[in-house]
Design a protein around this motif. Structure first.
Motif, short mmCIF file in Angstrom:
data_model
loop_
_atom_site.label_atom_id
_atom_site.label_comp_id
_atom_site.label_asym_id
_atom_site.label_seq_id
_atom_site.Cartn_x
_atom_site.Cartn_y
_atom_site.Cartn_z
N PRO A 98 0.80 -1.24 0.00
CA PRO A 98 0.00 0.00 0.00
C PRO A 98 0.83 1.28 0.00
CG PRO A 98 0.05 -0.93 2.19
CD PRO A 98 0.84 -1.87 1.33
N LEU A 99 1.80 1.37 -0.90
CA LEU A 99 2.61 2.59 -1.05
C LEU A 99 2.49 3.10 -2.48
CD1 LEU A 99 4.79 4.62 -0.04
CD2 LEU A 99 6.48 3.06 -1.03
N THR A 100 2.04 4.36 -2.61
CA THR A 100 1.98 5.01 -3.92
C THR A 100 3.15 5.97 -4.03
OG1 THR A 100 -0.42 4.86 -4.00
CG2 THR A 100 0.58 6.55 -5.39
N LEU A 101 3.84 5.94 -5.18
CA LEU A 101 4.95 6.87 -5.43
C LEU A 101 4.55 7.82 -6.55
CD1 LEU A 101 8.08 4.53 -5.41
CD2 LEU A 101 7.44 6.21 -3.68
N VAL A 102 4.72 9.11 -6.32
CA VAL A 102 4.46 10.11 -7.37
C VAL A 102 5.80 10.49 -7.99
CG1 VAL A 102 3.55 12.40 -7.88
CG2 VAL A 102 2.37 10.94 -6.21
N LEU A 103 5.95 10.19 -9.28
CA LEU A 103 7.22 10.37 -9.98
C LEU A 103 6.97 10.95 -11.37
CD1 LEU A 103 8.73 6.86 -9.11
CD2 LEU A 103 9.48 9.07 -8.19
N PRO A 104 8.01 11.55 -12.00
CA PRO A 104 7.83 12.10 -13.35
C PRO A 104 7.58 10.98 -14.37
CG PRO A 104 9.95 12.77 -12.40
CD PRO A 104 9.35 11.78 -11.48
N GLN A 105 6.61 11.21 -15.25
CA GLN A 105 6.31 10.21 -16.29
C GLN A 105 7.41 10.23 -17.35
OE1 GLN A 105 2.18 9.55 -17.59
NE2 GLN A 105 1.88 11.66 -16.99
#
Ligand code: AMP
Ligand code: MG
Length: 199
Positions: A98-105
């Motif tokens: 349950p970990l979401t990572l926000v990263l550059p596409q």
């Protein structure tokens, strides 16, 4: 709220035949609710603007609020982004989970612009629930999925609660499983070489 076509919502079993039917619905740009270890997700093919648009209409969700993209494997997830090597240990420890990572596409991203609300970044995770991962693998592309509730209402952890809120609005629900955790994923961003807790 925009007009929503009335559908007959099918309850599917969390077995290979149910997962195959659900994947066919998704491939045809329909919405499918499915269990994850956090809460039930309202899934659409993350590469289809048509399918993703339905998520916002059905949930009455503001289109400025980006969706978390679910991948079947770490490899599928990191193909979507410019993945910083610094985060390798973190994903080895936390995915599936349950970990979401926000990263550059990546520049050649396949993810619908609507799903990320026009952002350069994408929020990605690999769910621990094997039904969720099998569904994504069967579809063969990532799934955009917020919680399977109308915006502002409680996030469902049981198929019958999804049915109560979304019956007639979505093609199918994969039932038969409860969500082990019952609250949404943790969200971390990685900007300018720093991890930031976003949720
Ligand atoms: P949820 O409302 O549980 O579907 O979680 C979605 C939340 O994840 C959003 O409201 C953002 O806080 C975060 N998120 C997802 N995708 C992105 C993105 N591309 N950029 C920034 N934040 C994101
Ligand atoms: Mg939600």
């Amino acid at each position: 709220m925009s007009r929503i076509e009335k559908l007959k919502t099918e309850i599917l079993m969390p077995d290979p035949s149910g997962i195959e039917k659900a994947a066919i619905h998704l491939a045809n740009d329909h919405l499918v609710a499915f269990p994850t270890e956090t809460v039930f997700g309202l899934g659409a093919n993350a590469c289809s603007n048509t399918a993703v648009s339905k998520i916002f209409s059905v949930k009455n969700r503001p289109r400025l609020n980006p969706l978390i993209i679910h991948a079947a494997t770490k490899e599928q997830a990191i193909r979507l982004v410019d993945f910083p090597v610094d985060l390798e240990k973190l994903i080895d420890a936390c995915w599936p989970g349950p970990l979401t990572l926000v990263l550059p596409q990546r520049n050649d991203t396949i993810i619908s612009k609507l799903a990320v609300a026009g952002s350069r970044n994408v929020g990605i995770r690999v769910p621990a629930n094997s039904v969720a991962r099998d569904l994504i693998a069967k579809l063969g592309s990532p799934i955009a999925a917020p919680s399977a509730n109308i915006s502002g209402r409680i996030s469902p952890t049981r198929a019958e609660d999804v049915y109560g809120q979304l019956q007639g609005r979505i093609s199918s629900i994969i039932g038969g499983e409860q969500c082990a955790i019952g609250i949404e994923s943790t969200i971390l961003g990685f900007f300018r070489d720093e991890l930031i807790l976003l949720r």
